[in-house]
Design a protein around this motif. Structure first.
Motif, PDB file in Angstrom:
ATOM      1  N   PRO A  95     -68.348  40.249 -53.318  1.00  0.00           N
ATOM      2  CA  PRO A  95     -69.680  40.647 -52.856  1.00  0.00           C
ATOM      3  C   PRO A  95     -70.785  39.686 -53.285  1.00  0.00           C
ATOM      4  N   ARG A  96     -70.710  39.163 -54.509  1.00  0.00           N
ATOM      5  CA  ARG A  96     -71.727  38.209 -54.944  1.00  0.00           C
ATOM      6  C   ARG A  96     -71.668  36.942 -54.107  1.00  0.00           C
ATOM      7  N   ALA A  97     -70.468  36.453 -53.859  1.00  0.00           N
ATOM      8  CA  ALA A  97     -70.305  35.233 -53.067  1.00  0.00           C
ATOM      9  C   ALA A  97     -70.805  35.440 -51.648  1.00  0.00           C
ATOM     10  N   HIS A  98     -70.466  36.573 -51.060  1.00  0.00           N
ATOM     11  CA  HIS A  98     -70.911  36.852 -49.691  1.00  0.00           C
ATOM     12  C   HIS A  98     -72.424  36.968 -49.626  1.00  0.00           C
TER      13      HIS A  98
ATOM     14  N   ALA B 297     -68.367  47.567 -58.439  1.00  0.00           N
ATOM     15  CA  ALA B 297     -68.615  46.512 -57.452  1.00  0.00           C
ATOM     16  C   ALA B 297     -70.058  46.554 -56.958  1.00  0.00           C
ATOM     17  N   LYS B 298     -70.588  47.759 -56.756  1.00  0.00           N
ATOM     18  CA  LYS B 298     -71.987  47.870 -56.330  1.00  0.00           C
ATOM     19  C   LYS B 298     -72.930  47.414 -57.437  1.00  0.00           C
ATOM     20  N   ASN B 299     -72.569  47.651 -58.694  1.00  0.00           N
ATOM     21  CA  ASN B 299     -73.393  47.157 -59.804  1.00  0.00           C
ATOM     22  C   ASN B 299     -73.411  45.632 -59.844  1.00  0.00           C
ATOM     23  N   ARG B 300     -72.244  45.020 -59.615  1.00  0.00           N
ATOM     24  CA  ARG B 300     -72.198  43.547 -59.580  1.00  0.00           C
ATOM     25  C   ARG B 300     -73.045  43.008 -58.438  1.00  0.00           C
ATOM     26  N   LEU B 301     -72.997  43.690 -57.307  1.00  0.00           N
ATOM     27  CA  LEU B 301     -73.809  43.278 -56.161  1.00  0.00           C
ATOM     28  C   LEU B 301     -75.294  43.428 -56.461  1.00  0.00           C
ATOM     29  N   GLU B 302     -75.670  44.510 -57.123  1.00  0.00           N
ATOM     30  CA  GLU B 302     -77.069  44.734 -57.467  1.00  0.00           C
ATOM     31  C   GLU B 302     -77.568  43.693 -58.459  1.00  0.00           C
ATOM     32  N   GLU B 303     -76.731  43.319 -59.422  1.00  0.00           N
ATOM     33  CA  GLU B 303     -77.120  42.275 -60.380  1.00  0.00           C
ATOM     34  C   GLU B 303     -77.367  40.950 -59.658  1.00  0.00           C
ATOM     35  N   ALA B 304     -76.485  40.611 -58.738  1.00  0.00           N
ATOM     36  CA  ALA B 304     -76.676  39.369 -57.971  1.00  0.00           C
ATOM     37  C   ALA B 304     -77.939  39.439 -57.129  1.00  0.00           C
ATOM     38  N   ALA B 305     -78.230  40.598 -56.555  1.00  0.00           N
ATOM     39  CA  ALA B 305     -79.429  40.742 -55.737  1.00  0.00           C
ATOM     40  C   ALA B 305     -80.687  40.552 -56.580  1.00  0.00           C
ATOM     41  N   ILE B 306     -80.691  41.096 -57.793  1.00  0.00           N
ATOM     42  CA  ILE B 306     -81.858  40.953 -58.674  1.00  0.00           C
ATOM     43  C   ILE B 306     -82.086  39.482 -59.015  1.00  0.00           C
TER      44      ILE B 306
ATOM     45  N   MET C 276     -56.977  49.698 -53.469  1.00  0.00           N
ATOM     46  CA  MET C 276     -56.609  49.007 -54.701  1.00  0.00           C
ATOM     47  C   MET C 276     -56.506  47.507 -54.466  1.00  0.00           C
ATOM     48  N   PHE C 277     -55.839  47.099 -53.393  1.00  0.00           N
ATOM     49  CA  PHE C 277     -55.741  45.679 -53.061  1.00  0.00           C
ATOM     50  C   PHE C 277     -57.117  45.108 -52.722  1.00  0.00           C
ATOM     51  N   PHE C 278     -57.935  45.904 -52.048  1.00  0.00           N
ATOM     52  CA  PHE C 278     -59.272  45.443 -51.667  1.00  0.00           C
ATOM     53  C   PHE C 278     -60.120  45.134 -52.904  1.00  0.00           C
ATOM     54  N   PHE C 279     -60.186  46.077 -53.841  1.00  0.00           N
ATOM     55  CA  PHE C 279     -61.008  45.859 -55.028  1.00  0.00           C
ATOM     56  C   PHE C 279     -60.424  44.771 -55.932  1.00  0.00           C
ATOM     57  N   SER C 280     -59.103  44.690 -56.011  1.00  0.00           N
ATOM     58  CA  SER C 280     -58.487  43.626 -56.811  1.00  0.00           C
ATOM     59  C   SER C 280     -58.835  42.264 -56.242  1.00  0.00           C
ATOM     60  N   ARG C 281     -58.815  42.165 -54.915  1.00  0.00           N
ATOM     61  CA  ARG C 281     -59.151  40.895 -54.276  1.00  0.00           C
ATOM     62  C   ARG C 281     -60.618  40.539 -54.498  1.00  0.00           C
ATOM     63  N   LEU C 282     -61.495  41.540 -54.414  1.00  0.00           N
ATOM     64  CA  LEU C 282     -62.920  41.278 -54.642  1.00  0.00           C
ATOM     65  C   LEU C 282     -63.173  40.794 -56.060  1.00  0.00           C
ATOM     66  N   GLU C 283     -62.556  41.431 -57.034  1.00  0.00           N
ATOM     67  CA  GLU C 283     -62.780  41.065 -58.428  1.00  0.00           C
ATOM     68  C   GLU C 283     -62.193  39.693 -58.745  1.00  0.00           C
ATOM     69  N   ARG C 284     -61.072  39.378 -58.125  1.00  0.00           N
ATOM     70  CA  ARG C 284     -60.397  38.122 -58.415  1.00  0.00           C
ATOM     71  C   ARG C 284     -61.084  36.927 -57.761  1.00  0.00           C
ATOM     72  N   LYS C 285     -61.679  37.129 -56.577  1.00  0.00           N
ATOM     73  CA  LYS C 285     -62.219  36.008 -55.811  1.00  0.00           C
ATOM     74  C   LYS C 285     -63.742  35.962 -55.795  1.00  0.00           C
ATOM     75  N   ASP C 286     -64.391  36.763 -56.638  1.00  0.00           N
ATOM     76  CA  ASP C 286     -65.846  36.743 -56.677  1.00  0.00           C
ATOM     77  C   ASP C 286     -66.322  35.640 -57.619  1.00  0.00           C
ATOM     78  N   ILE C 287     -67.616  35.340 -57.577  1.00  0.00           N
ATOM     79  CA  ILE C 287     -68.190  34.336 -58.475  1.00  0.00           C
ATOM     80  C   ILE C 287     -68.928  35.052 -59.605  1.00  0.00           C
ATOM     81  N   ALA C 288     -68.976  34.406 -60.754  1.00  0.00           N
ATOM     82  CA  ALA C 288     -69.655  34.978 -61.911  1.00  0.00           C
ATOM     83  C   ALA C 288     -71.164  34.804 -61.776  1.00  0.00           C
ATOM     84  N   LEU C 289     -71.912  35.573 -62.567  1.00  0.00           N
ATOM     85  CA  LEU C 289     -73.368  35.480 -62.506  1.00  0.00           C
ATOM     86  C   LEU C 289     -73.873  34.097 -62.916  1.00  0.00           C
ATOM     87  N   HIS C 290     -73.252  33.529 -63.945  1.00  0.00           N
ATOM     88  CA  HIS C 290     -73.711  32.199 -64.385  1.00  0.00           C
ATOM     89  C   HIS C 290     -73.438  31.139 -63.311  1.00  0.00           C
TER      90      HIS C 290
END
Length: 203
Positions: free
Chosen positions: A75-78, A188-197, A38-52
């Protein structure tokens, strides 16, 4: 929590017999992993970058390696940081770099989820084991004293009911949290896939 409440809890758990020990350990292990995820996913969502923001990073200066904010840990930032640091002039190689980074990140997004589901599934089995051992104890008492000694029979019946109830109390929220965490991992994997595309299209 006062001493009377603690005493009541210990007395209740004591009625379940030896089966309560692995059941309690299973519960502690399951909730430790749940809280970690729970802390892991909350941290990922809070500290990730948006697609734009990712698009702006690529459009502003694609050759730069330091455009991703250092505080971004999602994941997008990484992925963007890794690709910008290892990109080449070959488009096919760059796409392979994106795929390789995504493949390396997916196991981290799925970590411990299977273990949580296993703990949630094992808990009612421990409860069933306690039911069986409690009924065996009850039948042993009946064999020795007959059905006239209700007090002697109560111990086995209590063991059977307490372990069954405890197993369900552990399993039901465990299954709920397991489904929730699988859903967050999938998101989270969907967000990563969108960034990869996006990266593949712009590299």
């Amino acid at each position: 929590m006062n001493s009377d409440m603690i005493g009541n809890i210990l007395a209740y758990l004591g009625q379940g017999g030896i089966v309560m020990i692995p059941l309690i350990l299973c519960s502690f292990a399951m909730w430790a992993l749940i809280l970690d995820r729970m802390f892991f996913f909350s941290r990922l969502e809070r500290k990730d970058i948006a697609l734009h923001a990712l698009v702006r990073i690529l459009d502003r200066d694609p050759a730069s390696k330091c455009l991703v904010p250092s505080e971004a840990k999602g994941p997008r930032a990484h992925l963007a940081r890794h690709v910008l640091s290892h990109r080449t002039k070959d488009c096919k190689v760059n796409k392979r770099i994106v795929d390789q980074c995504c493949m390396a990140m997916v196991p981290g997004l799925e970590r411990y989820l299977a273990s949580i589901a296993v703990f949630a599934a094992v808990a009612p089995l421990f409860g069933l084991l306690g039911t069986v051992t409690g009924m065996i104890t009850t039948f042993d008492v009946i064999t020795l004293f007959g059905t006239g000694n209700a007090k002697a029979m109560a111990g086995g019946i209590s063991e059977a009911l307490v372990t069954t109830q405890s197993g369900l109390v552990v399993a039901i929220p465990g299954f709920f949290m397991s489904a929730l965490l699988f859903r967050r991992s999938h998101a989270a994997k969907n967000r990563l896939e969108e960034a990869a595309i996006i990266l593949k299209r712009r590299l």
